[in-house]
Write a protein that holds these residues in place. Structure first.
Motif, short mmCIF file in Angstrom:
data_model
loop_
_atom_site.label_atom_id
_atom_site.label_comp_id
_atom_site.label_asym_id
_atom_site.label_seq_id
_atom_site.Cartn_x
_atom_site.Cartn_y
_atom_site.Cartn_z
N ARG A 132 43.25 -5.26 -27.56
CA ARG A 132 42.40 -6.11 -28.41
C ARG A 132 41.93 -7.34 -27.63
O ARG A 132 40.76 -7.73 -27.70
N LYS A 133 42.86 -7.94 -26.92
CA LYS A 133 42.54 -9.15 -26.16
C LYS A 133 41.49 -8.85 -25.09
O LYS A 133 40.51 -9.58 -24.94
N ARG A 134 41.69 -7.77 -24.36
CA ARG A 134 40.77 -7.44 -23.27
C ARG A 134 39.39 -7.04 -23.79
O ARG A 134 38.37 -7.35 -23.19
N ARG A 135 39.37 -6.32 -24.93
CA ARG A 135 38.09 -5.83 -25.46
C ARG A 135 37.45 -6.83 -26.40
O ARG A 135 36.35 -6.60 -26.90
N ARG A 136 38.13 -7.95 -26.63
CA ARG A 136 37.63 -8.99 -27.53
C ARG A 136 37.28 -8.42 -28.91
O ARG A 136 36.22 -8.64 -29.46
N ARG A 137 38.23 -7.66 -29.45
CA ARG A 137 38.12 -7.12 -30.81
C ARG A 137 39.37 -7.55 -31.56
O ARG A 137 40.34 -6.79 -31.66
N PRO A 138 39.40 -8.78 -32.08
CA PRO A 138 40.64 -9.33 -32.64
C PRO A 138 41.21 -8.57 -33.83
O PRO A 138 42.43 -8.51 -33.99
N ASN A 139 40.36 -7.98 -34.67
CA ASN A 139 40.88 -7.37 -35.90
C ASN A 139 40.29 -6.01 -36.25
O ASN A 139 40.86 -5.30 -37.09
N GLN A 140 39.16 -5.63 -35.68
CA GLN A 140 38.53 -4.38 -36.09
C GLN A 140 39.48 -3.21 -35.88
O GLN A 140 40.08 -3.05 -34.82
N PRO A 141 39.67 -2.37 -36.92
CA PRO A 141 40.64 -1.28 -36.80
C PRO A 141 40.29 -0.30 -35.69
O PRO A 141 39.12 0.01 -35.45
N LEU A 171 53.36 2.69 -36.81
CA LEU A 171 52.29 2.34 -35.88
C LEU A 171 52.32 0.85 -35.58
O LEU A 171 52.77 0.05 -36.40
N ALA A 172 51.83 0.48 -34.43
CA ALA A 172 51.72 -0.94 -34.09
C ALA A 172 50.87 -1.65 -35.13
O ALA A 172 49.84 -1.12 -35.57
N ASP A 173 51.30 -2.83 -35.54
CA ASP A 173 50.56 -3.58 -36.55
C ASP A 173 49.12 -3.84 -36.12
O ASP A 173 48.21 -3.92 -36.96
N SER A 174 48.90 -3.94 -34.83
CA SER A 174 47.56 -4.26 -34.33
C SER A 174 46.60 -3.08 -34.37
O SER A 174 45.42 -3.25 -34.04
N SER A 214 52.66 -4.46 -28.02
CA SER A 214 52.18 -5.32 -26.92
C SER A 214 50.97 -4.71 -26.23
O SER A 214 50.03 -5.42 -25.85
N THR A 215 50.97 -3.38 -26.07
CA THR A 215 49.84 -2.72 -25.41
C THR A 215 48.60 -2.74 -26.28
O THR A 215 47.49 -3.02 -25.81
N SER A 247 31.86 -0.39 -14.46
CA SER A 247 31.25 -1.72 -14.54
C SER A 247 31.57 -2.40 -15.87
O SER A 247 32.05 -3.54 -15.89
N GLU A 248 31.33 -1.69 -16.99
CA GLU A 248 31.46 -2.31 -18.30
C GLU A 248 32.90 -2.46 -18.75
O GLU A 248 33.21 -3.31 -19.60
N LEU A 249 33.79 -1.65 -18.20
CA LEU A 249 35.19 -1.71 -18.61
C LEU A 249 36.07 -2.40 -17.57
O LEU A 249 37.30 -2.30 -17.63
N LYS A 250 35.43 -3.08 -16.64
CA LYS A 250 36.19 -3.83 -15.64
C LYS A 250 37.02 -4.91 -16.33
O LYS A 250 36.51 -5.68 -17.14
N GLY A 251 38.30 -4.93 -16.04
CA GLY A 251 39.18 -5.89 -16.68
C GLY A 251 39.71 -5.42 -18.01
O GLY A 251 40.52 -6.10 -18.65
N VAL A 252 39.24 -4.25 -18.47
CA VAL A 252 39.70 -3.69 -19.75
C VAL A 252 40.60 -2.49 -19.49
O VAL A 252 41.75 -2.43 -19.95
N ALA A 253 40.09 -1.50 -18.76
CA ALA A 253 40.85 -0.28 -18.48
C ALA A 253 41.66 -0.43 -17.19
O ALA A 253 41.17 -0.98 -16.20
N ASP A 254 42.89 0.08 -17.23
CA ASP A 254 43.72 0.11 -16.02
C ASP A 254 43.42 1.35 -15.18
O ASP A 254 43.54 1.32 -13.95
#
Length: 671
Positions: free
Chosen positions: A142-151, A194-197, A136-137, A248-255
């Motif tokens: 992936r969702k936050r960084r908009r990288r759907p499949n890149q390893p 490992l997580a499938d994602s 889930s994490t 600035s660039e990781l706003k909404g991505v990193a907690d």
């Protein structure tokens, strides 16, 4: 001349001090003369502390004593410090507010265990980190960084820990623990948890060991076998190196943000390598290996040649005296931000060696590249001659100079990749050249096919599949074949398919001989991948499928013929056969047969050409040369015919070697 030192992973003695009982216990910036930051913290040569970002941290009496003692392993070490005098860590929340803690690393480890995503300032830039076993994490990252499949790359505390989720050979273990501590691409183990994602759709995963004390202490506190440790920048873009940019660039991505107060002077991404038999295959040459120095077999006198490379996965090279100096990996120079990074990387080397304006500027032939436009501007501004080098010729030349091929010699060079601007204005990418440094002859290539929509085909590979099939089947047959999945294959469904077929029949449509596009089409045909979300995704997924297959009753060959003295491979019939085979055979075995047929055919024709032209050496390069199976079958065919086989050894076979090739091509034309 002095060499700019590269960053080195933490050594065993420093690990012992951090994890044992010493004045460095638990200190994440522990280093010595044999390890630690160099390139990423240096402002200028000579490599003295005052010329680095460690100059902001004067030695305490104990550290100064070690620094001045010739018998101490920290004698004359510029990058070390201790808790009394060195850099410190801090932890911030998503809003940039400091989290009070005597032990920020332990707190960050706890937050990671709870499912948080933490941005970590490391050696050459920021990483994004998450629990590699928490699906889930990782999916949320992936969702936050908009990288759907890149390893994602992951970091593990030890070789033993890696063994719980990946296969590690002795050679791979030695590479992982080498001073460079690169990311090494490993096969997942059967019991991989490992997580499938982490690396969806692939049977491999990129793994590295802790290469700084920050990573070491974090993983020991985390107490699990792996953390996602992926570059925080968008793919192909410059590494984020300071806190303000990160917030600035990781706003909404990193907690949370785990940061330190030592300046990163030169950004530098992680190096990525995979082993293929005894060959070390660079996918990205950066931390631990950059800047790179290659001694050519000739000198350019007092001239300075500046080569700007291509477009994707780029770097720049500076040819001075008999040395080609190559910058760190820059990324995809398709935006001004990355072009500015490349300019700064060039300026750093120019400043270091007191280089004035270049005597020659070299770029790719593709006029749409930002690097080509910059080369034109710079040439006009400085009054410096501009040389354009064909993309695949640059690949071949880089391969030759790496393998000490002399100025007057030639090779038969197999150059396979996604795209390169051809002499005929079309897109090349499945070529065999008789190549020297100053010139080349195109003696074989894959069959050309329309590229409806141009670069759009790279993102929606069903367009290429429809185009290739249009040479052997009627439009109605193709529509019947692809209609079922038209909404998945094409952004605008069946109507777009009809438009693609119409464009394919137009003689003015751009054509391609690209092996990358051929593999894209076959990936769609076998229902492996129908949209590209990162560079090389369809071929990578197809290769992963093929590695699970093997020899079978499938009869599949890539045929070829001669047209006006040039060998042309019949890719249309190959794709047509793949469609027919789907009814009766396992997809993984078909995928294996596809790779074998391509590799064998390329190797066979290359061997024929060595006889026709009296050349004894066959080379393989280009982005698709990283494909394990195609590479294997080409090599087997070449060695069967008792020919010498050469590959890239110290530079990527992809576009990370193009600037090197441009340098030697340009130099050969003035000597």
């Amino acid at each position: 001349r002095s060499v700019i030192p590269v960053d080195l992973g933490i050594c065993d003695l420093c690990v012992t001090e951090i994890t044992g009982s010493s004045r460095f216990t638990g200190y994440p910036f522990t280093a010595c003369a044999q390890c630690g930051p160099r390139f990423t913290m240096i402002h200028r040569l000579p490599y003295d502390r005052v010329n680095t970002s460690m100059g902001a941290f004067p030695f305490c009496p104990e550290c100064l004593r070690e620094y001045l003692d010739p018998k101490n392993r920290r004698y004359d070490a510029q990058g070390f410090a201790c808790p009394k005098c060195g850099p410190v860590l801090s932890l911030f929340d998503a809003s940039g507010n400091a989290r009070s803690s005597e032990d920020p690393i332990s707190l960050a480890a706890d937050l990671l265990s709870e499912g948080s995503i933490v941005a970590i300032k490391g050696l050459g830039g920021f990483h994004l980190s998450a629990d590699a076993f928490d699906e889930s994490t990782v999916a949320e990252l992936r969702k936050r960084r908009r990288r759907p499949n890149q390893p994602f790359a992951i970091m593990s505390p030890s070789i033993e820990a890696i063994g719980h989720f990946a296969e590690v050979s002795q050679d791979e273990a030695e590479l992982l623990t080498s001073p460079a501590h690169p990311i090494v691409v490993l096969d997942k183990s059967e019991n991989c948890m490992l997580a499938d994602s982490v690396s969806p759709g692939l049977q491999s995963v990129g793994v590295m060991l802790p290469y700084t004390g920050i990573h070491l202490v974090l993983l020991r506190s985390f107490r699990k076998e792996a953390l996602v440790m992926t570059s925080a920048n968008y793919p192909g873009k410059p590494m984020i190196i300071d806190e303000r940019s990160a917030l600035s660039e990781l706003k909404g991505v990193a907690d949370y943000y785990l940061v330190h107060n030592r300046e990163i002077v030169n950004r530098c991404d992680d190096s990525v390598i995979k082993l293929d038999g005894g060959d070390k295959v660079f996918l990205r040459r950066a931390r631990g290996y950059s800047p790179s120095y290659l001694r050519a077999g000739w000198a350019v006198g007092d001239r300075y040649i500046l080569s700007l490379g291509g477009d994707l996965n780029n770097n720049a090279s500076l040819f001075v005296k008999d040395q080609i100096i190559t910058t760190q990996h820059v990324g995809d120079v398709d935006e001004l931000e990355t072009l500015d990074f490349m300019k700064s990387a060039i300026r750093f080397i120019e400043k270091t060696y007191d280089l004035k304006k270049p005597d020659m500027i070299v770029c790719d032939m593709n006029p749409s590249f930002l690097t080509a436009r910059y080369a034109e501007e710079l040439s006009t501004e400085l009054g410096t001659p501009l040389v354009r080098v064909q993309h695949h010729h640059a690949h071949a030349a880089a391969l030759m100079v790496e393998n000490s091929i002399g100025l007057g010699e030639e090779t038969v060079s197999i150059v396979i990749d996604g795209t390169g601007y051809g002499l005929d204005g079309n897109s090349w990418g499945g070529e065999i050249f008789v190549a020297g440094y100053s010139d080349f002859k195109r003696v074989a290539h894959l069959g050309p096919h329309p590229l409806p929509g141009g670069d759009v085909c790279a993102y929606y590979p069903a367009r290429v599949l429809a185009s290739i099939l249009s040479s052997t089947r009627s439009d109605s047959e193709i529509e019947k074949l692809l209609t079922k999945n038209a909404s998945k294959y094409f952004k605008h469904g069946i109507e777009e398919l009809k438009l693609v077929l119409k464009q394919s029949s137009n003689p003015r449509t751009l054509k391609t001989t690209s092996l990358g596009r051929l593999l894209d089409a076959i990936a769609v045909a076998l229902d492996v991948c129908y949209a590209r979300t990162y560079e090389g995704e369809p071929p990578m997924r197809l290769e992963s499928l093929a590695l699970g297959g093997g020899p079978s009753e499938i009869q599949l060959e890539l045929g070829y013929r001669q047209e006006n003295g040039v060998y042309v491979f019949d890719t249309s019939s190959l794709v047509d056969s793949v469609i027919d085979l789907k009814e009766n055979f396992d997809k993984k075995d078909i995928a294996f047969a596809v790779h074998k047929s391509i590799g064998c055919a390329l190797g066979e024709v290359a061997c024929l050409l060595t006889g026709e032209y009296g050349i004894g050496t066959i080379g393989l390069t280009g982005g698709a040369a990283v494909n394990t199976l195609i590479r294997r079958f080409i090599k087997e065919k070449v060695l069967e015919n008792n020919k010498k086989f050469i590959v890239n050894k110290n530079y990527p076979c992809g576009d990370g070697c193009v600037s090197v090739g441009q340098s030697v091509v340009a130099s050969s034309r003035i000597l």
